[in-house]
Scaffold this motif. Structure first.
Motif, mmCIF file in Angstrom:
data_model
loop_
_atom_site.group_PDB
_atom_site.id
_atom_site.type_symbol
_atom_site.label_atom_id
_atom_site.label_comp_id
_atom_site.label_asym_id
_atom_site.label_seq_id
_atom_site.Cartn_x
_atom_site.Cartn_y
_atom_site.Cartn_z
ATOM 1 N N TYR A 54 0.865 -1.197 0.000
ATOM 2 C CA TYR A 54 0.000 0.000 0.000
ATOM 3 C C TYR A 54 0.895 1.239 0.000
ATOM 4 O O TYR A 54 1.313 1.743 1.037
ATOM 5 N N VAL A 55 1.186 1.705 -1.195
ATOM 6 C CA VAL A 55 2.175 2.762 -1.400
ATOM 7 C C VAL A 55 1.495 4.120 -1.547
ATOM 8 O O VAL A 55 0.417 4.239 -2.137
ATOM 9 N N ASP A 56 2.119 5.135 -1.021
ATOM 10 C CA ASP A 56 1.633 6.518 -1.088
ATOM 11 C C ASP A 56 1.773 7.033 -2.524
ATOM 12 O O ASP A 56 2.845 7.465 -2.941
ATOM 13 N N THR A 57 0.671 6.975 -3.296
ATOM 14 C CA THR A 57 0.690 7.433 -4.689
ATOM 15 C C THR A 57 -0.586 8.200 -5.016
ATOM 16 O O THR A 57 -1.543 8.211 -4.245
ATOM 17 N N ASP A 58 -0.594 8.768 -6.215
ATOM 18 C CA ASP A 58 -1.792 9.474 -6.691
ATOM 19 C C ASP A 58 -3.003 8.546 -6.751
ATOM 20 O O ASP A 58 -4.142 8.976 -6.548
ATOM 21 N N SER A 59 -2.769 7.274 -7.072
ATOM 22 C CA SER A 59 -3.878 6.365 -7.333
ATOM 23 C C SER A 59 -4.741 6.096 -6.103
ATOM 24 O O SER A 59 -5.883 5.663 -6.219
ATOM 25 N N ASN A 60 -4.187 6.325 -4.910
ATOM 26 C CA ASN A 60 -5.003 6.169 -3.693
ATOM 27 C C ASN A 60 -5.107 7.475 -2.912
ATOM 28 O O ASN A 60 -5.386 7.473 -1.714
ATOM 29 N N ASN A 61 -4.898 8.585 -3.644
ATOM 30 C CA ASN A 61 -4.971 9.919 -3.041
ATOM 31 C C ASN A 61 -4.003 10.053 -1.865
ATOM 32 O O ASN A 61 -4.285 10.694 -0.863
ATOM 33 N N HIS A 62 -2.857 9.389 -2.030
ATOM 34 C CA HIS A 62 -1.759 9.473 -1.066
ATOM 35 C C HIS A 62 -2.156 9.018 0.336
ATOM 36 O O HIS A 62 -1.731 9.603 1.340
ATOM 37 N N THR A 63 -2.959 7.949 0.394
ATOM 38 C CA THR A 63 -3.314 7.368 1.685
ATOM 39 C C THR A 63 -2.418 6.192 2.049
ATOM 40 O O THR A 63 -2.517 5.653 3.149
ATOM 41 N N GLY A 64 -1.562 5.769 1.124
ATOM 42 C CA GLY A 64 -0.672 4.638 1.396
ATOM 43 C C GLY A 64 0.363 4.976 2.447
ATOM 44 O O GLY A 64 0.722 6.148 2.654
ATOM 45 N N PHE A 65 0.870 3.940 3.124
ATOM 46 C CA PHE A 65 1.827 4.165 4.209
ATOM 47 C C PHE A 65 3.262 3.810 3.829
ATOM 48 O O PHE A 65 4.187 4.065 4.594
ATOM 49 N N LEU A 66 3.462 3.223 2.625
ATOM 50 C CA LEU A 66 4.812 2.931 2.154
ATOM 51 C C LEU A 66 5.263 4.022 1.187
ATOM 52 O O LEU A 66 4.450 4.596 0.461
ATOM 53 N N THR A 67 6.565 4.297 1.164
ATOM 54 C CA THR A 67 7.092 5.248 0.184
ATOM 55 C C THR A 67 7.176 4.575 -1.183
ATOM 56 O O THR A 67 7.167 3.338 -1.278
ATOM 57 N N VAL A 68 7.268 5.375 -2.233
ATOM 58 C CA VAL A 68 7.394 4.791 -3.576
ATOM 59 C C VAL A 68 8.689 3.985 -3.692
ATOM 60 O O VAL A 68 8.727 2.965 -4.398
ATOM 61 N N ALA A 69 9.718 4.421 -2.994
ATOM 62 C CA ALA A 69 10.982 3.669 -3.019
ATOM 63 C C ALA A 69 10.809 2.297 -2.393
ATOM 64 O O ALA A 69 11.323 1.290 -2.896
ATOM 65 N N GLN A 70 10.062 2.232 -1.286
ATOM 66 C CA GLN A 70 9.807 0.937 -0.654
ATOM 67 C C GLN A 70 8.964 0.046 -1.562
ATOM 68 O O GLN A 70 9.212 -1.153 -1.680
ATOM 69 N N GLY A 71 7.965 0.624 -2.210
ATOM 70 C CA GLY A 71 7.121 -0.146 -3.104
ATOM 71 C C GLY A 71 7.866 -0.662 -4.318
ATOM 72 O O GLY A 71 7.581 -1.757 -4.825
ATOM 73 N N ALA A 72 8.831 0.128 -4.786
ATOM 74 C CA ALA A 72 9.577 -0.240 -5.995
ATOM 75 C C ALA A 72 10.613 -1.326 -5.738
ATOM 76 O O ALA A 72 11.068 -1.983 -6.682
ATOM 77 N N ALA A 73 10.977 -1.548 -4.500
ATOM 78 C CA ALA A 73 12.085 -2.457 -4.188
ATOM 79 C C ALA A 73 11.849 -3.867 -4.729
ATOM 80 O O ALA A 73 12.761 -4.494 -5.284
ATOM 81 N N VAL A 74 10.617 -4.381 -4.590
ATOM 82 C CA VAL A 74 10.352 -5.742 -5.060
ATOM 83 C C VAL A 74 10.389 -5.810 -6.585
ATOM 84 O O VAL A 74 10.803 -6.823 -7.166
ATOM 85 N N LEU A 75 9.984 -4.733 -7.253
ATOM 86 C CA LEU A 75 10.056 -4.695 -8.715
ATOM 87 C C LEU A 75 11.508 -4.831 -9.166
ATOM 88 O O LEU A 75 11.817 -5.605 -10.082
ATOM 89 N N VAL A 76 12.370 -4.078 -8.517
ATOM 90 C CA VAL A 76 13.783 -4.071 -8.890
ATOM 91 C C VAL A 76 14.426 -5.419 -8.570
ATOM 92 O O VAL A 76 15.241 -5.932 -9.352
ATOM 93 N N ARG A 77 14.042 -6.005 -7.451
ATOM 94 C CA ARG A 77 14.595 -7.312 -7.090
ATOM 95 C C ARG A 77 14.232 -8.356 -8.143
ATOM 96 O O ARG A 77 15.081 -9.155 -8.569
ATOM 97 N N LEU A 78 12.981 -8.361 -8.584
ATOM 98 C CA LEU A 78 12.551 -9.328 -9.596
ATOM 99 C C LEU A 78 13.149 -9.019 -10.967
ATOM 100 O O LEU A 78 13.327 -9.919 -11.788
#
Length: 257
Positions: free
Chosen positions: A212-236
């Motif tokens: 649940y990342v803080d982005t426009d798509s959820n009106n910035h209600t997410g509690f993870l930073t975009v960097a934290q959310g992106a980490a799994v993408l980069v790992r894969l």
């Protein structure tokens, strides 16, 4: 730059929907690892702004105009990658829409199955599922030229039938969804099918749940930073040859189907 001018050992990564949010963060992290990053964006100006920012930070980044719902721009993007770089090593299918604008899932009343507008469901699937097929198929000839091609499809924990069907689970308090979550469930199923087809070719294909990342798509209600959310993408995107394929992962490990 053409295929003969970029450094032979420098990997080329394309991230769709990369002008902001998780996609941009993933692009930045891949650039920091030394990859040439292609910023896929519907809006050429926003794409160029994002690429320029990555270049200013020391990365090698280029904007690519790409609307996953328009076959012409998808093919033009593939042609551009072909002409400039000759191959593609990483494809991150990140572009996606919720269908409800900047509304967090618990407030998406327009997605309740019994009253949903079918046109909205079609629009969501057009981007989140059909768009992924279009981009993946256009880029596959280029990925096949890579010694270690990787495809990452950005899904969601809400794609998990195990999690969403549990009346006492983490999604029990959210409104039922006929569009966004089912589109991501379809995407994870599609990921498995591509992985099954491409396994023999050494192309690893996995689905990622950023959280649940803080982005426009959820009106910035997410509690993870975009960097934290992106980490799994980069790992894969940077898995070794012994890495998994056909899996569904978050940063905490496997996500149940």
């Amino acid at each position: 730059m053409n295929a003969r001018e970029h450094t032979p050992n420098q990997k080329i990564a394309l991230v769709t929907g990369a002008n902001k949010g998780i996609g941009r963060a993933a692009a930045g992290q891949l650039a920091a690892l030394g990859m040439t990053v292609l910023i896929g964006a519907r809006d050429p100006l926003r794409g160029e702004d994002a690429a320029a920012a990555l270049r200013a930070a020391g990365g090698d980044a280029h904007a690519v105009t790409l609307d996953v719902t328009h076959p012409t721009t998808v093919q033009e993007a593939a042609n551009q990658v072909e002409e400039r770089f000759g191959q593609l090593d990483v494809l991150i299918n990140n572009a996606g829409i919720t269908g409800s604008g900047q509304v967090s899932p618990e407030d998406a009343h327009d997605q309740v199955p019994s009253t949903v507008d079918l046109n909205m469901v079609r629009a969501v699937f057009e981007t989140n599922v059909f768009g992924v097929i279009a981009v993946t198929n256009a880029m596959l000839p280029l990925l096949r030229r890579s010694p270690a091609p990787r495809i990452v499809n950005v899904s969601s924990h809400g794609a998990s039938l195990t999690l969403t069907s549990d009346p006492d689970g983490p999604f029990a308090t959210l409104l039922p969804s006929a569009a966004y979550f089912p589109s991501k469930t379809a995407l994870t199923a599609l990921t498995v099918q591509y992985a099954n087809e491409l396994r023999k070719d050494g192309i690893l294909v996995n689905a990622a749940a950023p959280g649940y990342v803080d982005t426009d798509s959820n009106n910035h209600t997410g509690f993870l930073t975009v960097a934290q959310g992106a980490a799994v993408l980069v790992r894969l995107a940077t898995l070794g040859t012994d890495g998994p394929t056909g899996g569904f992962f978050s940063e905490d490990g496997s996500v149940p189907w």
